[in-house]
Design a protein around this motif. Structure first.
Motif, PDB file in Angstrom:
ATOM      1  N   GLY A  57       0.800  -1.207   0.000  1.00 36.03           N
ATOM      2  CA  GLY A  57       0.000   0.000   0.000  1.00 36.03           C
ATOM      3  C   GLY A  57       0.839   1.265   0.000  1.00 36.03           C
ATOM      4  N   VAL A  58       0.270   2.324  -0.596  1.00 38.89           N
ATOM      5  CA  VAL A  58       0.998   3.596  -0.665  1.00 38.89           C
ATOM      6  C   VAL A  58       0.163   4.784  -0.189  1.00 38.89           C
ATOM      7  CG1 VAL A  58       2.490   2.826  -2.554  1.00 38.89           C
ATOM      8  CG2 VAL A  58       0.327   3.985  -3.081  1.00 38.89           C
ATOM      9  N   SER A  59      -1.105   4.574   0.181  1.00 40.21           N
ATOM     10  CA  SER A  59      -1.977   5.716   0.457  1.00 40.21           C
ATOM     11  C   SER A  59      -2.595   5.730   1.845  1.00 40.21           C
ATOM     12  CB  SER A  59      -3.112   5.764  -0.578  1.00 40.21           C
ATOM     13  OG  SER A  59      -3.943   4.615  -0.467  1.00 40.21           O
ATOM     14  N   LEU A  60      -2.234   4.781   2.707  1.00 41.45           N
ATOM     15  CA  LEU A  60      -2.876   4.689   4.013  1.00 41.45           C
ATOM     16  C   LEU A  60      -2.465   5.846   4.926  1.00 41.45           C
ATOM     17  CD1 LEU A  60      -4.916   2.884   5.377  1.00 41.45           C
ATOM     18  CD2 LEU A  60      -3.048   1.422   6.172  1.00 41.45           C
ATOM     19  N   ASP A  69      -8.039   5.528   7.816  1.00 44.95           N
ATOM     20  CA  ASP A  69      -9.366   5.533   7.220  1.00 44.95           C
ATOM     21  C   ASP A  69      -9.895   4.101   7.102  1.00 44.95           C
ATOM     22  OD1 ASP A  69     -11.462   7.065   5.489  1.00 44.95           O
ATOM     23  OD2 ASP A  69     -10.847   5.353   4.256  1.00 44.95           O
ATOM     24  N   GLU A  70     -11.115   3.878   7.586  1.00 46.94           N
ATOM     25  CA  GLU A  70     -11.684   2.525   7.573  1.00 46.94           C
ATOM     26  C   GLU A  70     -11.846   1.998   6.157  1.00 46.94           C
ATOM     27  OE1 GLU A  70     -15.270   2.244   9.799  1.00 46.94           O
ATOM     28  OE2 GLU A  70     -14.361   2.924  11.685  1.00 46.94           O
ATOM     29  N   ARG A  72     -10.051   2.679   3.477  1.00 49.69           N
ATOM     30  CA  ARG A  72      -8.749   2.276   2.925  1.00 49.69           C
ATOM     31  C   ARG A  72      -8.279   0.969   3.551  1.00 49.69           C
ATOM     32  NH1 ARG A  72      -6.498   6.615   0.066  1.00 49.69           N
ATOM     33  NH2 ARG A  72      -7.476   8.631   0.504  1.00 49.69           N
ATOM     34  N   LEU A  73      -8.523   0.797   4.850  1.00 51.85           N
ATOM     35  CA  LEU A  73      -8.135  -0.459   5.503  1.00 51.85           C
ATOM     36  C   LEU A  73      -8.935  -1.628   4.937  1.00 51.85           C
ATOM     37  CD1 LEU A  73      -7.744   0.611   9.246  1.00 51.85           C
ATOM     38  CD2 LEU A  73      -5.949  -0.249   7.731  1.00 51.85           C
ATOM     39  N   THR A  74     -10.228  -1.425   4.731  1.00 49.73           N
ATOM     40  CA  THR A  74     -11.055  -2.486   4.160  1.00 49.73           C
ATOM     41  C   THR A  74     -10.564  -2.866   2.763  1.00 49.73           C
ATOM     42  OG1 THR A  74     -12.995  -1.784   5.417  1.00 49.73           O
ATOM     43  CG2 THR A  74     -13.394  -3.097   3.430  1.00 49.73           C
ATOM     44  N   ALA A  75     -10.223  -1.857   1.963  1.00 46.00           N
ATOM     45  CA  ALA A  75      -9.731  -2.130   0.603  1.00 46.00           C
ATOM     46  C   ALA A  75      -8.426  -2.910   0.651  1.00 46.00           C
ATOM     47  CB  ALA A  75      -9.540  -0.820  -0.145  1.00 46.00           C
ATOM     48  N   LEU A  76      -7.534  -2.564   1.579  1.00 45.82           N
ATOM     49  CA  LEU A  76      -6.263  -3.278   1.681  1.00 45.82           C
ATOM     50  C   LEU A  76      -6.493  -4.720   2.120  1.00 45.82           C
ATOM     51  CD1 LEU A  76      -3.222  -2.934   1.364  1.00 45.82           C
ATOM     52  CD2 LEU A  76      -3.116  -2.140   3.739  1.00 45.82           C
ATOM     53  N   ALA A  77      -7.419  -4.913   3.060  1.00 47.91           N
ATOM     54  CA  ALA A  77      -7.740  -6.276   3.507  1.00 47.91           C
ATOM     55  C   ALA A  77      -8.320  -7.109   2.367  1.00 47.91           C
ATOM     56  CB  ALA A  77      -8.725  -6.215   4.673  1.00 47.91           C
ATOM     57  N   GLU A  78      -9.186  -6.512   1.548  1.00 46.46           N
ATOM     58  CA  GLU A  78      -9.778  -7.236   0.415  1.00 46.46           C
ATOM     59  C   GLU A  78      -8.711  -7.669  -0.580  1.00 46.46           C
ATOM     60  OE1 GLU A  78     -12.560  -4.393  -1.024  1.00 46.46           O
ATOM     61  OE2 GLU A  78     -14.159  -5.001   0.364  1.00 46.46           O
ATOM     62  N   ARG A  79      -7.732  -6.830  -0.809  1.00 43.81           N
ATOM     63  CA  ARG A  79      -6.663  -7.184  -1.743  1.00 43.81           C
ATOM     64  C   ARG A  79      -5.784  -8.294  -1.185  1.00 43.81           C
ATOM     65  NH1 ARG A  79      -8.927  -2.808  -2.842  1.00 43.81           N
ATOM     66  NH2 ARG A  79      -8.769  -1.722  -4.855  1.00 43.81           N
ATOM     67  N   ALA A  80      -5.515  -8.261   0.104  1.00 45.99           N
ATOM     68  CA  ALA A  80      -4.738  -9.341   0.718  1.00 45.99           C
ATOM     69  C   ALA A  80      -5.452 -10.678   0.556  1.00 45.99           C
ATOM     70  CB  ALA A  80      -4.496  -9.035   2.193  1.00 45.99           C
ATOM     71  N   GLU A  81      -6.763 -10.688   0.773  1.00 47.15           N
ATOM     72  CA  GLU A  81      -7.520 -11.935   0.655  1.00 47.15           C
ATOM     73  C   GLU A  81      -7.621 -12.392  -0.797  1.00 47.15           C
ATOM     74  OE1 GLU A  81     -11.079 -10.718   2.681  1.00 47.15           O
ATOM     75  OE2 GLU A  81     -10.411 -11.613   4.581  1.00 47.15           O
ATOM     76  N   ALA A  82      -7.826 -11.440  -1.722  1.00 49.96           N
ATOM     77  CA  ALA A  82      -7.953 -11.805  -3.137  1.00 49.96           C
ATOM     78  C   ALA A  82      -6.665 -12.390  -3.681  1.00 49.96           C
ATOM     79  CB  ALA A  82      -8.353 -10.578  -3.958  1.00 49.96           C
TER      80      ALA A  82
END
Length: 430
Positions: A57-60, A69-70, A72-82
């Motif tokens: 990540g580069v924008s957190l 930001d919740e 941004r955290l959710t988006a990062l978690a989704e990418r880790a799982e995907a």
């Protein structure tokens, strides 16, 4: 910690070459550049072959004064799982400042900026990292960044700051040896001293990248060959610990695949020259969650927020340099931020440099000098085009028509109102 091996930063421009490259054990992808439901075919094929993919990540903005930001955290978690990633990584940096906390205009840096190595900043960062750890499905590692500027009144060295951060939170560390070299040239910091102070068992992996010298400073460009001093720092690190993974970063100005393979061979050679010492014994396991979860004093967040807002305003809005900063170095950093902004806008809206041709870059830099970034890069591209159309300073009618059509296709028939900032933030820097 899982051993990753030798890797390379996956970028669309070199995707085919990476798939064919021998000896690639894993890749790292910029998290914000992938969509969980629509992974690029190249990444999908790499995963099917068993190649590990790590989102970076580069924008957190974990080093910022606000809580993460919740969304941004959710988006990062989704990418880790995907991606089926064993961990995710981010930066020890701030990327925006201002807003409700400081009752000042919200500004975006468009790039990573260093946090002060102070107790206030460390307390805020530790709490932000705990919030991120709780929101992510896999372990988090954070990266030391390159800096062109130094904060006045710092209380800790880089090594001490990273040691306390890992000890208090259990976060893993992504050590960028190119950034240690950058800080050696720009800030007079000794890479060997930083390595000696690090909690070596917390290292998740290592970044290696190239750069160049200009304006009397070293720029961590990720667009040039890895220099010998960076490889020497990697060798020094490898004499102290066997790094679980080492990765070559290249973001632009991509050479032929054979050149990338040569650089990877040099990186492997630098690690082998260090001998790869065993991990230290007797310390708590890296990644273990700590129990010291006391909330940060709100006054610490406010003090940090005010300091970061003043610095960012000086860099992107031309307000006076905060006390204690080197004005000449701030101007170098300001030009670097504007140049980075121009480069990224050209990537997210490639039609703009096509429409404007040679006029694109000077026009964008002039725009950036008087227009701070307050949203994302796509909004920045729209605001840039709107500004040119409003100013009427275009080379010919054909260019104006093409730019207007491009803008209308993306903004719609109703022109959005550009955010108006206070006059003090619109003054051009000297």
């Amino acid at each position: 910690m899982e051993r990753l091996g030798t890797g390379i930063g996956w970028r669309p421009e070199i995707a085919d070459a990476v798939e064919r490259m021998p000896g690639i054990d894993w890749v790292e992808v910029v998290a914000e550049n992938v969509c969980p439901g629509h992974l690029p075919d190249s990444l999908r094929r790499l995963r099917e072959r068993g190649v590990t993919v790590v989102p970076h990540g580069v924008s957190l903005g974990l080093g910022g004064a606000d809580r993460p930001d919740e969304g941004r955290l959710t988006a990062l978690a989704e990418r880790a799982e995907a991606l089926g990633a064993p961990l995710v990584t981010e930066h020890i940096a701030f990327v925006r400042a201002g807003g409700p906390l400081t009752a000042s205009p919200r500004l975006e840096a468009g790039h990573l900026l260093p946090v002060p190595r102070t107790r206030d900043a460390l307390d805020v960062l530790c709490e932000n990292i705990r919030i991120a750890q709780d929101a992510l499905p896999v372990p988090l590692a954070v990266e030391n960044i390159a800096a062109l500027i130094s904060w006045p009144g710092e209380e800790l060295t880089e090594g001490q700051f990273l040691y306390e951060l890992a000890d208090r939170t259990g976060v893993r560390l992504l050590i960028d040896v190119a950034n240690l070299h950058t800080n050696h040239v720009n800030r007079g910091e000794d890479p060997a001293k930083a390595l000696a102070e690090l909690p070596l068992e917390a290292i998740a992996y290592v970044h290696v990248a190239g750069g160049f010298a200009r304006d009397g400073v070293w720029h961590d460009s990720h667009a040039h060959p890895v220099p010998r001093p960076v490889l020497d720092i990697l060798t020094d690190l490898a004499t102290r610990v066997s790094p679980p993974g080492v990765l070559l970063e290249r973001d632009e100005n991509f050479p032929e695949p054979a050149e990338l393979e040569r650089e990877l061979a040099e990186i492997r050679g630098a690690v082998e020259a260090g001998g790869g010492a065993a991990a230290p014994e007797g310390r708590r396991d890296a990644g273990e969650r700590r129990t010291d979860t006391d909330e940060t004093n709100p006054e610490a967040r406010l003090r940090l927020g005010l300091a970061q807002a003043a610095l960012l305003s000086a860099l992107v809005a031309g307000t006076p340099a905060p006390e204690g900063f080197d004005g000449a170095r701030l101007r170098v950093q300001s030009r670097a931020l504007a140049g980075k902004r121009a480069d990224v806008v050209a990537k997210v809206a490639p039609e703009l440099p096509q429409i404007l041709a040679d006029a694109y870059r000077p026009a964008f830099l002039a725009y950036a000098q008087r227009t701070p970034m307050t949203g994302g890069y796509r909004q920045d591209a729209l605001t840039f085009a709107e500004t040119l159309l409003d100013d009427g300073n275009l080379p010919n009618t054909r260019t104006r028509r093409a730019l207007r059509n491009w803008w209308l296709d993306r903004a719609g028939p109703t022109r959005p109102r550009r955010p108006r900032l206070p006059r003090m933030l619109l003054r051009q820097g000297s």
